[in-house]
Design a protein around this motif. Structure first.
Motif, PDB file in Angstrom:
ATOM      1  N   LEU A  65      -1.827 -21.206  24.105  1.00 58.37           N
ATOM      2  CA  LEU A  65      -2.621 -20.808  22.941  1.00 58.37           C
ATOM      3  C   LEU A  65      -1.842 -20.073  21.850  1.00 58.37           C
ATOM      4  O   LEU A  65      -2.095 -20.313  20.665  1.00 58.37           O
ATOM      5  N   PRO A  66      -0.919 -19.154  22.176  1.00 51.79           N
ATOM      6  CA  PRO A  66      -0.200 -18.494  21.074  1.00 51.79           C
ATOM      7  C   PRO A  66       0.469 -19.479  20.124  1.00 51.79           C
ATOM      8  O   PRO A  66       0.374 -19.335  18.897  1.00 51.79           O
ATOM      9  N   HIS A  67       1.140 -20.496  20.661  1.00 52.83           N
ATOM     10  CA  HIS A  67       1.767 -21.493  19.805  1.00 52.83           C
ATOM     11  C   HIS A  67       0.712 -22.316  19.066  1.00 52.83           C
ATOM     12  O   HIS A  67       0.859 -22.604  17.858  1.00 52.83           O
ATOM     13  N   ALA A  68      -0.358 -22.684  19.768  1.00 51.35           N
ATOM     14  CA  ALA A  68      -1.419 -23.474  19.143  1.00 51.35           C
ATOM     15  C   ALA A  68      -2.077 -22.719  17.992  1.00 51.35           C
ATOM     16  O   ALA A  68      -2.384 -23.298  16.948  1.00 51.35           O
ATOM     17  N   ILE A  69      -2.284 -21.422  18.173  1.00 56.97           N
ATOM     18  CA  ILE A  69      -2.861 -20.601  17.104  1.00 56.97           C
ATOM     19  C   ILE A  69      -1.946 -20.593  15.886  1.00 56.97           C
ATOM     20  O   ILE A  69      -2.403 -20.721  14.742  1.00 56.97           O
TER      21      ILE A  69
END
Length: 234
Positions: A195-199
């Motif tokens: 999620l951090p990269h996706a965000i």
């Protein structure tokens, strides 16, 4: 505790609203989804608070008829519930489904239970049931509910640790949940570390469009360029 979901990751996810998490999940999971999130408007006791993120502690309740058993049995059932939702080594969100034919007949969530659950260390609650005592709730304990009602009626916990459904969102014990004034979403455990990269990808793609809108001469060509440039961010 799932070792793939660290306290640092939970803290990071609290920095973004639930719509952003939903968008990021689409990128992390490879496409849009129509499940996994609440699907109707809810009452948020404190819209200004940061999102809550934690592992689900599930329960069901009823308020339209008296609890079974004598007063002592009812008290022991309540204590078992409190012991179940009490966090040990993780952040927890209490997710409670009101099973009545008309959810919200009686409120389990009010001054007392907001302060009890906060005292136990829970991050907040998500329920299709009701909340009351709006001016006496603990101001740092988030409650996202289905309705507001003045009475507790016969409200009582009926079961704990079973799967529940909150406005179309299916939740099981220990599911990772993100919630704020918009509603809630279950984060599949396999997607959480991504999620951090996706965000970051979602925010960078959105910025291209927002910058185009704010620039002089905005039009269809600017939108086309922004969308095309966004395809290169991944």
């Amino acid at each position: 505790m799932n070792t793939d979901v660290s306290q640092d990751l939970l803290k990071h996810l609290r920095g973004f609203d639930t719509p952003t998490i939903c968008n990021a999940l689409e990128f992390a999971l490879g496409g849009r989804r129509a499940t996994g999130f609440t699907r109707r408007s809810m009452v948020c006791a404190f819209p200004e608070l940061k999102p809550i993120v934690g592992f689900a502690r599930t329960a069901t309740l009823r308020a339209s008829s008296p609890a079974p058993g004598n007063a002592m049995a009812q008290r022991e059932a309540r204590l078992r519930y409190y012991d179940y939702v009490r966090p040990l080594d993780r952040s927890t969100i209490v997710v409670v489904q009101d099973l009545d034919f008309e959810p919200g007949i009686g409120a389990f969530w009010g001054e007392i239970n907001s302060k009890v659950h906060e005292g136990l260390g829970c991050a907040g609650v998500l329920t299709n049931g009701a909340v009351r005592d709006l001016d006496m709730l603990s101001p740092t304990f988030q409650i996202i509910a289905g309705s507001i009602t003045p009475s507790h009626a016969f409200v009582h916990i009926e079961s704990i640790q079973l799967p529940v459904s909150i406005f179309g969102m299916e939740v099981a014990h220990d599911d990772l949940v993100h919630a704020d004034r918009h509603g809630a979403v279950v984060i599949p455990m396999e997607a959480a570390p991504r999620l951090p990269h996706a965000i970051e990808v979602v925010i960078r793609r959105e910025k291209l469009i927002l910058d185009a809108v704010a620039a002089p001469g905005f039009g269809i060509d600017a939108i086309r360029r922004a969308l095309s440039d966004g395809d290169d961010i991944h």
